[in-house]
Design a protein around this motif. Sequence first.
Motif, mmCIF file in Angstrom:
data_model
loop_
_atom_site.group_PDB
_atom_site.id
_atom_site.type_symbol
_atom_site.label_atom_id
_atom_site.label_comp_id
_atom_site.label_asym_id
_atom_site.label_seq_id
_atom_site.Cartn_x
_atom_site.Cartn_y
_atom_site.Cartn_z
ATOM 1 N N LEU A 287 0.888 -1.147 -0.126
ATOM 2 C CA LEU A 287 -0.270 -0.024 0.083
ATOM 3 C C LEU A 287 0.985 1.332 0.043
ATOM 4 O O LEU A 287 1.366 1.680 0.965
ATOM 5 C CB LEU A 287 -0.867 0.104 1.205
ATOM 6 N N CYS A 288 1.164 1.740 -1.356
ATOM 7 C CA CYS A 288 2.140 2.604 -1.516
ATOM 8 C C CYS A 288 3.549 2.416 -1.524
ATOM 9 O O CYS A 288 4.395 2.545 -2.444
ATOM 10 C CB CYS A 288 1.821 3.811 -0.405
ATOM 11 N N TRP A 289 3.910 1.510 -0.259
ATOM 12 C CA TRP A 289 5.450 1.199 -0.332
ATOM 13 C C TRP A 289 5.884 0.329 -1.429
ATOM 14 O O TRP A 289 5.180 -0.540 -2.060
ATOM 15 C CB TRP A 289 5.576 0.479 0.888
ATOM 16 N N MET A 290 7.260 0.656 -1.766
ATOM 17 C CA MET A 290 7.671 -0.301 -2.848
ATOM 18 C C MET A 290 8.684 -1.275 -2.508
ATOM 19 O O MET A 290 9.472 -0.793 -1.603
ATOM 20 C CB MET A 290 8.800 0.690 -3.835
ATOM 21 N N LEU A 291 8.426 -2.392 -2.647
ATOM 22 C CA LEU A 291 9.002 -3.553 -1.995
ATOM 23 C C LEU A 291 10.071 -4.378 -2.901
ATOM 24 O O LEU A 291 9.918 -4.776 -3.998
ATOM 25 C CB LEU A 291 7.828 -4.614 -1.491
ATOM 26 N N ARG A 292 11.355 -4.398 -2.273
ATOM 27 C CA ARG A 292 12.113 -5.445 -3.419
ATOM 28 C C ARG A 292 13.034 -6.346 -2.246
ATOM 29 O O ARG A 292 13.079 -5.972 -1.107
ATOM 30 C CB ARG A 292 13.223 -4.067 -3.726
ATOM 31 N N ASP A 293 13.265 -7.303 -2.831
ATOM 32 C CA ASP A 293 14.076 -8.330 -2.200
ATOM 33 C C ASP A 293 15.621 -8.186 -2.888
ATOM 34 O O ASP A 293 15.667 -8.131 -3.867
ATOM 35 C CB ASP A 293 13.734 -9.581 -2.471
#
Length: 463
Positions: A287-293
Amino acid sequence: MNTVTTTDAALTEFVAATAAKYGMPGVAVGIWVDGREIHANHGVTSTENPVPITEHTLFAIGSTSKTFTTTALLRLVDEGKVDLDAPVRTYVPELKLADEQHAAAITVKQLLNHTAGLEWNIINNTGEGDDGLAAFVATLSELPLIGAPGERPSYSQAGFNLLGRVIENVTGEPFEKVVAETVFAPIGLRESFYFRDDVMTRRFAAGHERQADGELEVSRSWKGSRANNPGGGLGSTVSDLLRWGRFHLGDGRGEQGGTVLSAELLDRMKQPTVALRASTLADAFGLCWMLRDVDGVRTVGHDGSGFGQFANFQLVPERNFAVVVLSNASPDGIPANQAIIRWALEHYLGVVDADPEPVLFDADRAPELFGVYDIDAMTMTCYAEGTQLYLECKVKPEIRAAAPDAEIPQDHPPFPFGLLPGDGDEYVITAGSFTGQRGFFSRDSEGTITGIDLAGRLFTRIS
């Protein structure tokens, strides 16, 4: 997982060296690690009025502002006043888009995770009054639509400005007042402001644009119009942003111990809602945040830019780690900030963020990529010189002509890129200020290339 120790002096030295390498007038860096704050500040606020950068220097943080808008909106969700799955028209009944069914269908959640099918933005100025956001929303019937709601992710500034109007209509108060009272005050953010009158009485950084002769020129614009505040209008400092990071790494309680946002919603912000393909922005949107591994570790963040200023904001929740980098020159603020973020991840956490290697040039494959691609404000041309592929992005002449007194950033030189292993539709930029940016070419059901994604935005093929 590696554990690495480094010295604060080593960070300061790297920040200074990176600023020199990329020609940054000023850089401010803050890190939260092992329960303590570390700061490294370098350079000056402006080449014309050189005041030393500190952790209390205000920068325009661009799209990092979206995380504040989201948190304010989710407070309304906590209070039962907004339903994420409800149509946006539940709260903004006046919303009109180019397609009536589209306008009736999009949900609040689809705005938050950029799946509403809205083009990037409309560049207009609806004034600095309390009606600026409402007037902007009234023009959204002019916004191109790129797909059905929920069909695909594509980053939309207009969508987040529309969320600001949701907040205004639900509360009956101006957007900025709601965020100040429900987010800034309880968390203890005393150095974050939307209005220029608040910024100008404090130490603040000016943006810079590098000219054709290589010299830096101070940007005369500091931020966009008031209607852009929800999507990108906040000014803040490294000190406040580290406090912001600590809040989002915590349990939802504010400075005095009261609950600002439920731990459930705070965690939900960080959970993937839609996957992104071949994107440097993220592997997924929460929710809005950009998630990266990255190197086996989940990172959560949101960067921002505008008028020669750049903000990079990254969290590593499982390690209780936050890093903030703010700089003030275009175009190389992007690679400068990224270099510092990567150094911090590697030297404090042992996490290595490496770019993928492209494959060799394929003369048979390349021609089908060539052509002109389009969003509302820019065109992108894909072509080759010899065995090198290029993407050339330019602001449309009519946009520059329509706003002769506005400071529109200069065009970047063409970006060299290479295709990545696999189906051949994914690519990585290999040099210039966007080095490491990834994207992909879109195809229709018959296999014809119809668009290209860059920085999370869909450019539609027009020739």
